[in-house]
Design an enzyme around this catalytic site. Structure first.
Site, mmCIF file in Angstrom:
data_model
loop_
_atom_site.group_PDB
_atom_site.id
_atom_site.type_symbol
_atom_site.label_atom_id
_atom_site.label_comp_id
_atom_site.label_asym_id
_atom_site.label_seq_id
_atom_site.Cartn_x
_atom_site.Cartn_y
_atom_site.Cartn_z
ATOM 1 N N LYS B 90 0.807 -1.221 0.000
ATOM 2 C CA LYS B 90 0.000 0.000 0.000
ATOM 3 C C LYS B 90 0.842 1.275 0.000
ATOM 4 O O LYS B 90 0.441 2.305 -0.535
ATOM 5 C CB LYS B 90 -0.937 0.010 1.211
ATOM 6 N N GLU B 112 -9.701 5.938 3.024
ATOM 7 C CA GLU B 112 -10.513 4.851 3.556
ATOM 8 C C GLU B 112 -9.571 3.691 3.828
ATOM 9 O O GLU B 112 -8.491 3.617 3.242
ATOM 10 C CB GLU B 112 -11.580 4.428 2.542
ATOM 11 N N SER B 378 1.658 -9.616 -0.872
ATOM 12 C CA SER B 378 1.270 -8.208 -0.733
ATOM 13 C C SER B 378 1.478 -7.622 0.658
ATOM 14 O O SER B 378 1.661 -6.422 0.799
ATOM 15 C CB SER B 378 -0.182 -8.022 -1.169
#
Ligand SMILES: Cc1ncc(COP(=O)(O)O)c(C=O)c1O
Lengths: 261, 392
Positions: B90, B112, B378
């Site tokens: 991210k 968010e 991830s």
């Protein structure tokens, strides 16, 4: 000329448009709400199609939509209720909802149902202008359904002109860049914005929405536009009510004030 | 060429676009007009690359997982996004977007988050740049990803619970969009995945594309060939997958596997497997595939994994899947948990619950012994320990 255009032709000023959510507070209140609003003196009624994810609405309207969906509201049922009302009333009716609802219903079927059941105009805040222009404008015109696009204080004059070109009925003027939610009062900056819009010589009349809640805000809005739209404040009144008919009459009286406008 | 890149109007085939109310139009339009120019500025690229290297710790390693490879009798490489600062992919996106926000003159950041990884990555870059940060998070996710909530707060972010709907990622996204509508001038919305109105899906994919850019030269070093046979990634909105696929999308001999969360099972009514259960519609300003009723009401999804608990997928993935370019696989909570434990014990790597879905896909897909398979790792599983411990 449809009922909305007729209204603005006959009564160009002090137009009171009331929004309510179909299926709220009770599933079958649509008929009572529309007929009593008309009797009480609303000029135009906007029926919200309850939606699970209403991005352009504030918490009050979202809650009413969630409750309406829990009550079992569907688009088909709402159309049926509108059809019943249409037999008894000639008040201009608008439906407000999200583009996804129209798409899933079947876009063309949706528009045909609107025309068939006597809906005079639509507000679909998340439908892009080019999508309307390229895909739907011809059908709206053929079916004589109006469309109101939104403008905000951040909308450029150039874009407002385009919106004016595409809107039919009236332009929905968002009073401040805030979600529907009945803010108190009208500020200097908002007055500047209203004056700027009035200087643009638009062909469509304008109704101011978002933050209109009482006599004071309504009459101020009426000085700067052809009228105003009240949503959240009306929903709150319905929420607190144990006699809808009485509440509707009291609410409209409160908004219009002693002097009939 | 480039049939999987976004077109001039913001579409991937029939998916994408910007279906936003007028209140958002000026902000989205400003972004659309400026994102490519800003991203191509030399000073932007320098700042972005320096931060990726010195702050995030890139390049992230490409690791040949020997024991997993042996178990599956093939060649499995792990792209170690879990080793990035803050523990997931991210941050590649939040670094990019905060630099962009600064150049747009914005002073307030909203985001968010589902799993909290994007929230943490946003809080991190806001601390780094001294900007105000507000993160919307579903009330249920605040509970199930508690460590990430504490991390955000420690870095000075305000975490606001989203109380509507299913109180998860979809609702947090709604609240963030509302905030942006209410604060149209000073605020930039850092969306955490390849979702939302154009240009977000393209912009986020570009920031995440560093993953496959590195994979190319890393694979070349390891195997002599920059192309793998298969790339596997989990898909919530689809940002880690978009990053892992990006530079391979036009190489059709590279198979792309998109792994979705089946929750309790695709047919259980408690699922988030959008490509199976979804249909064409609009969610969060984008025309894509989403789970909805026949009346167009968005269905509340379910997955044990907060980051995959979303009823839509990004428009790029809708396009990749609908055109057959990517294969979709759905993995249940149970299969993901088993895979998380298996990976932990085989490789000494505890993956995020989201990522565990990608590992579990190894049991579902066809592959050959000499295939080169890359699983995009991830994120790390520290945030999910409370969930894992319950199943120990
Ligand atoms: C570790 C990890 N992987 C995957 C995801 C899913 O997001 P996306 O599909 O955008 O990569 C998340 C989201 O929170 C995450 O934290």
């Amino acid at each position: 000329m449809n009922r909305i255009e007729q209204l603005f032709k006959n009564k160009g000023k002090n137009i009171l448009n009331i929004y309510f959510t179909g299926g709220y507070p009770n599933l079958n209140d649509t008929e009572t709400i529309i007929l009593e609003l008309e009797k009480a003196g609303a000029d135009l009624i906007e029926i919200g199609m309850p939606y699970s994810d209403p991005l352009a609405d504030g918490p009050t309207i979202q809650e009413s939509g969630t409750a309406a969906l829990k009550n079992g509201m569907t688009l088909d049922l709402l159309f049926q209720q509108v059809a019943v009302v249409r037999k008894q009333s000639n008040i201009p009716l608008i439906m407000m909802g999200y583009f996804n609802q129209m798409m899933q219903y079947g876009d063309m079927a949706f528009l045909e149902k609107c025309a068939e059941y006597g809906i005079d105009g639509l507000i679909l805040p998340d439908m892009p202008l080019y999508v309307y222009e390229e895909k739907y404008k011809a059908t709206f015109e053929k079916l004589n359904i109006g469309i109101s696009f939104l403008i905000t204080p951040q909308t450029s004059n150039e874009r407002i002109k385009k919106i004016d070109e595409l809107s039919k009925g009236f332009i929905y003027m968002v009073s401040s860049s805030a979600i529907t939610g009945a803010k108190k009062g009208i500020s200097e900056a908002q007055l500047d914005y209203f004056n700027r819009i009035n200087g643009l010589q638009l062909q469509n009349p304008r109704l101011i929405g978002f933050g209109i809640s009482d006599h004071e805000t309504f009459s101020t809005a009426c000085q700067y536009a052809n009228g105003a739209i009240i949503g959240s404040a009306f929903i709150r009144a319905l929420k607190a009510s144990n006699n809808i008919t009485q509440t509707i009459h009291n609410f409209i009286e409160m908004v219009k004030g002693k002097v009939t406008v | 060429m480039q049939e999987y890149k976004v077109d001039r109007r913001g579409y991937y085939g029939e998916f994408g676009g910007a279906y936003v109310p007028e209140m958002l139009y000026p902000n989205v339009e400003e972004l659309r007009n400026r994102y490519l120019d800003i991203m191509h500025e030399t000073s932007f690229q320098k700042e972005f690359q320096d931060l990726l290297k010195d702050y995030v710790g890139r390049p992230s390693p490409l690791y040949l997982a020997k024991r997993l490879s042996k178990h599956y009798n093939t060649n499995i490489f792990l792209k170690r996004e879990d080793l990035n600062h803050t523990g997931a992919h991210k941050i590649n996106n939040t670094i990019g977007q905060i630099l962009l926000a600064k150049r747009l003159g914005k002073t307030r950041i909203i985001a968010e988050t589902g799993a909290g990884q994007h929230g943490v990555a946003t809080a991190t870059v806001c601390a780094l740049m001294g900007m105000e940060c507000i993160v919307y998070m579903g009330a249920i996710d605040i509970e199930r990803q508690a460590p990430n909530v504490s991390r955000m707060k420690m870095m000075g972010a305000t975490v606001r619970p989203a109380m509507s709907g299913s109180q998860t990622l979809k609702d947090a996204t709604n609240e963030a969009i509302r905030d942006w509508i209410n604060n149209p001038v000073d605020t930039h919305y850092i969306i955490g995945s390849v979702v939302g109105p154009h240009p977000y899906p393209d912009m986020v994919a570009r920031f995440q594309s560093v993953i496959s850019e590195e994979m190319k030269w890393q694979l070349k070093e390891h195997t002599g060939n920059e192309n793998p046979d298969i790339i596997i990634a989990c898909v919530g909105g689809g940002s880690n997958a978009a990053g892992a696929y990006y530079h391979y999308m036009d190489d059709k001999d590279v198979r792309l596997v998109a792994v979705e969360a089946a929750g309790l099972g695709v047919d259980s009514g408690e699922s988030a497997a959008t490509s199976v259960l979804g249909s064409r519609g609009i969610i969060h300003g984008s025309r894509t595939l989403l789970m909805q009723t026949k009346d167009g009401q968005i269905i509340e999804p379910y997955s044990l994994s907060a980051g995959l608990d979303y009823p839509g997928i990004g428009p790029l993935h809708a396009h990749l899947i609908e055109t057959g370019r990517a294969e979709a696989v759905s993995i249940t909570d149970k299969e993901a948990l088993d895979a998380a434990f298996f990976c932990s014990r085989q490789e000494g790597i505890i993956p995020a619950l989201e990522t565990a879905h990608a590992f579990a896909a190894m049991d579902k897909i066809k592959y050959k012994k000499d295939d080169i398979i890359v699983i995009n790792l991830s994120g790390r599983g520290d945030k999910d320990l409370a969930t894992f411990v319950k199943h120990l």
